[in-house]
Design a protein around this motif. Sequence first.
Motif, short mmCIF file in Angstrom:
data_model
loop_
_atom_site.label_atom_id
_atom_site.label_comp_id
_atom_site.label_asym_id
_atom_site.label_seq_id
_atom_site.Cartn_x
_atom_site.Cartn_y
_atom_site.Cartn_z
N LEU A 122 -7.40 6.94 -6.26
CA LEU A 122 -6.17 6.40 -6.35
C LEU A 122 -5.02 7.43 -5.70
O LEU A 122 -4.00 7.30 -5.78
CB LEU A 122 -5.84 6.13 -7.87
CG LEU A 122 -6.45 4.97 -8.28
CD1 LEU A 122 -6.13 4.92 -9.91
CD2 LEU A 122 -6.69 3.78 -7.71
N ASP A 123 -5.53 8.57 -5.31
CA ASP A 123 -4.83 9.44 -4.65
C ASP A 123 -3.75 8.82 -3.47
O ASP A 123 -4.33 8.58 -2.25
CB ASP A 123 -5.52 10.61 -3.82
CG ASP A 123 -4.76 11.63 -3.08
OD1 ASP A 123 -3.54 11.71 -3.26
OD2 ASP A 123 -5.19 12.59 -2.53
N PRO A 124 -2.70 8.68 -3.48
CA PRO A 124 -1.76 7.92 -2.72
C PRO A 124 -1.64 8.67 -1.30
O PRO A 124 -1.47 7.92 -0.29
CB PRO A 124 -0.40 7.79 -3.30
CG PRO A 124 -0.39 8.74 -4.39
CD PRO A 124 -1.80 9.10 -4.80
N ALA A 128 0.81 -1.23 0.14
CA ALA A 128 0.11 -0.24 0.05
C ALA A 128 0.89 1.20 0.05
O ALA A 128 2.00 1.33 0.56
CB ALA A 128 -1.12 0.19 1.02
N ARG A 188 -4.05 10.39 0.33
CA ARG A 188 -5.23 9.63 1.07
C ARG A 188 -5.07 8.42 1.59
O ARG A 188 -5.47 8.26 2.38
CB ARG A 188 -6.44 9.94 0.46
CG ARG A 188 -7.00 11.13 -0.11
CD ARG A 188 -8.34 11.07 -0.65
NE ARG A 188 -9.28 10.44 0.07
CZ ARG A 188 -9.83 8.96 -0.17
NH1 ARG A 188 -9.38 8.47 -1.14
NH2 ARG A 188 -10.39 8.61 0.55
N GLN A 189 -4.19 7.66 0.78
CA GLN A 189 -4.20 6.10 1.33
C GLN A 189 -3.06 5.82 2.36
O GLN A 189 -2.81 4.85 2.94
CB GLN A 189 -3.79 5.34 0.15
CG GLN A 189 -4.81 5.28 -0.86
CD GLN A 189 -4.29 4.37 -2.08
OE1 GLN A 189 -3.91 3.11 -1.98
NE2 GLN A 189 -4.28 4.92 -3.44
N THR A 190 -2.42 6.97 2.82
CA THR A 190 -1.61 6.85 4.01
C THR A 190 -2.03 7.39 5.50
O THR A 190 -1.54 7.52 6.31
CB THR A 190 -0.26 7.90 3.47
OG1 THR A 190 -0.58 9.12 3.73
CG2 THR A 190 0.47 7.63 2.36
N LEU A 227 -1.98 0.14 -5.73
CA LEU A 227 -3.03 1.31 -5.85
C LEU A 227 -4.43 0.78 -6.17
O LEU A 227 -5.23 1.51 -6.00
CB LEU A 227 -2.56 2.08 -7.07
CG LEU A 227 -1.24 2.93 -6.80
CD1 LEU A 227 -1.12 3.68 -7.98
CD2 LEU A 227 -1.48 3.74 -5.65
N ALA A 280 -5.90 -1.35 -4.14
CA ALA A 280 -6.56 -1.66 -2.95
C ALA A 280 -7.86 -0.60 -2.79
O ALA A 280 -8.72 -1.06 -2.35
CB ALA A 280 -5.48 -1.49 -1.90
N PRO A 281 -7.72 0.56 -3.08
CA PRO A 281 -9.03 1.30 -2.69
C PRO A 281 -10.16 1.29 -3.90
O PRO A 281 -11.28 1.73 -3.30
CB PRO A 281 -8.51 3.06 -2.80
CG PRO A 281 -7.23 2.86 -3.76
CD PRO A 281 -6.51 1.51 -3.32
N ALA A 323 -12.66 4.55 1.30
CA ALA A 323 -12.96 5.26 -0.13
C ALA A 323 -13.98 6.33 -0.22
O ALA A 323 -14.90 6.20 0.37
CB ALA A 323 -13.04 4.07 -1.01
#
Length: 499
Positions: free
Chosen positions: A454-456, A193, A458-460, A408, A410-411, A465
């Motif tokens: 897919l904004d990385p 991730a 945000r995923q941190t 990427l 995952a979301p 979603a």
Amino acid sequence: MDTEYRVETDALGEMLVPANAYYGAHTARALHCFPVSRLRFPRSFIRALGLIKKHAAITNGRLGLLPQRIAQAIQHAAQEVIQGRWDDQFVVDIFQTASGTSVNMNANEVIAHRATELLGGKLGDKLVHPNDHVNCGQSSNDVIPTAVQMAALDGIVHQVIPALNELHTVLDRKAREFHPILTIARTHLQDAAPIRLGQEFSGYAAQVEHAVDRLWNVEESLGALPLGGTAVGTGFNTHPEFARLTIAGIASETGLALEEAHNHFYAQSNLDALVEASGALKSVAVTLIKIANDLRWLGSSPRSGLGEIKLPAATPGTATLPGKINPVLCETVLKVGIQVIGNDAAVTAAGTFGEFQLNTMISVAAYNLLLSIELLAPAAQAFARHCVAGIEADRQRCSEILERSLALCAPLAPVLGHDKATQIARIAQEEGRTVREVALELSGLDERQLDALLDPARQTEPGGAVLPPPLAPGTVSPTHGATGQPGAPLQVPPSKSNA
């Protein structure tokens, strides 16, 4: 060249001693009996022995158990031992008599002969006696474990912990410096991730912080000293105030948190405090191995590895491959860590030999425990100064790795379902394309929705979603232009879901 000798006696009779040696018959006999290795007790242990003998003499003089003239001469000689003047006279092998009697007598003889010299005598005279005066109120069985615990605590508090604190400071600084940089996390050595490079380094900093906490936890057990228990813990042949006064003096001089053990039968019959301290040092070694190995992987490159960070060049890498630079500081830390783990195994095994009122393996435990301290402190410091402090992030490489990562996907799963997201990942992998490219074709989502999902960055952070409403047909994406870069307007066709 012939060596000149003098004749001294001990309980077993006469013994030849080198004429210029400050040790005596007991030490010479130990040299004859234990020619096993070239391993000797380290400076930290000899210093601890000197501190014990110095403050024992002060206490015994204060209690009227030694004449002041003799007590003062012992203090002076012991201070020279503390300062390292007579280190070459501590010659007894680590693999010696079980309780450390030989090294205790080595100290007694060196200090007695030097004190005798200070009083106007010559080597071999016994104006100051090694047993009657220097060892007054003591036994090897309480002195040696006391010296080991003091040396270990001093090394942990004044060497290892400061070195780890320095490493923590540098890692924490890098965590803040690298926080804006997005890259990919890995589990099972596979993409997992998005993560911030600074988040990775914050984990390393926290790991070192916890390692320091574990070391502070051994302060109480190492600081409870066996001194005063004499041979078996009963305190026979020592003054009731001897241990308290002597330990108070040592604590005042060293700044260490020291006290007399509450139960001498416990304190002298086992090596539990040493085993505990060794275990804490092993955990430090495991921490450093983890961090050094991660950095070695992250810095693997410059063209064919991960290359997310650039490790500073310390030495030329090879004599045969021009320009090759190796992660030598990381590898040094790995080697030290492995040695410390081995040392801990020896200390642990030694701790199992505590039969009745004495553990007969204390010299082996002492050597390995103190070696771990001697190795960890400079290794951690060198790692901090010559490696971690100079690490640079390769921002472009991090961005490239992240954009091409299948993680990427995952979301997409909460929005499209697991099967659809898996299909997108599989096609991206088979066709060598990015998740973004395939998802734009197959997901039914428009560019703005995909950009949000897919904004990385945000995923941190925690959260799920968040899908914005779709673009109206024929409207302009606010984020991507014809080249896929921010800022250039583009008329996008209707998505398949709106067609």
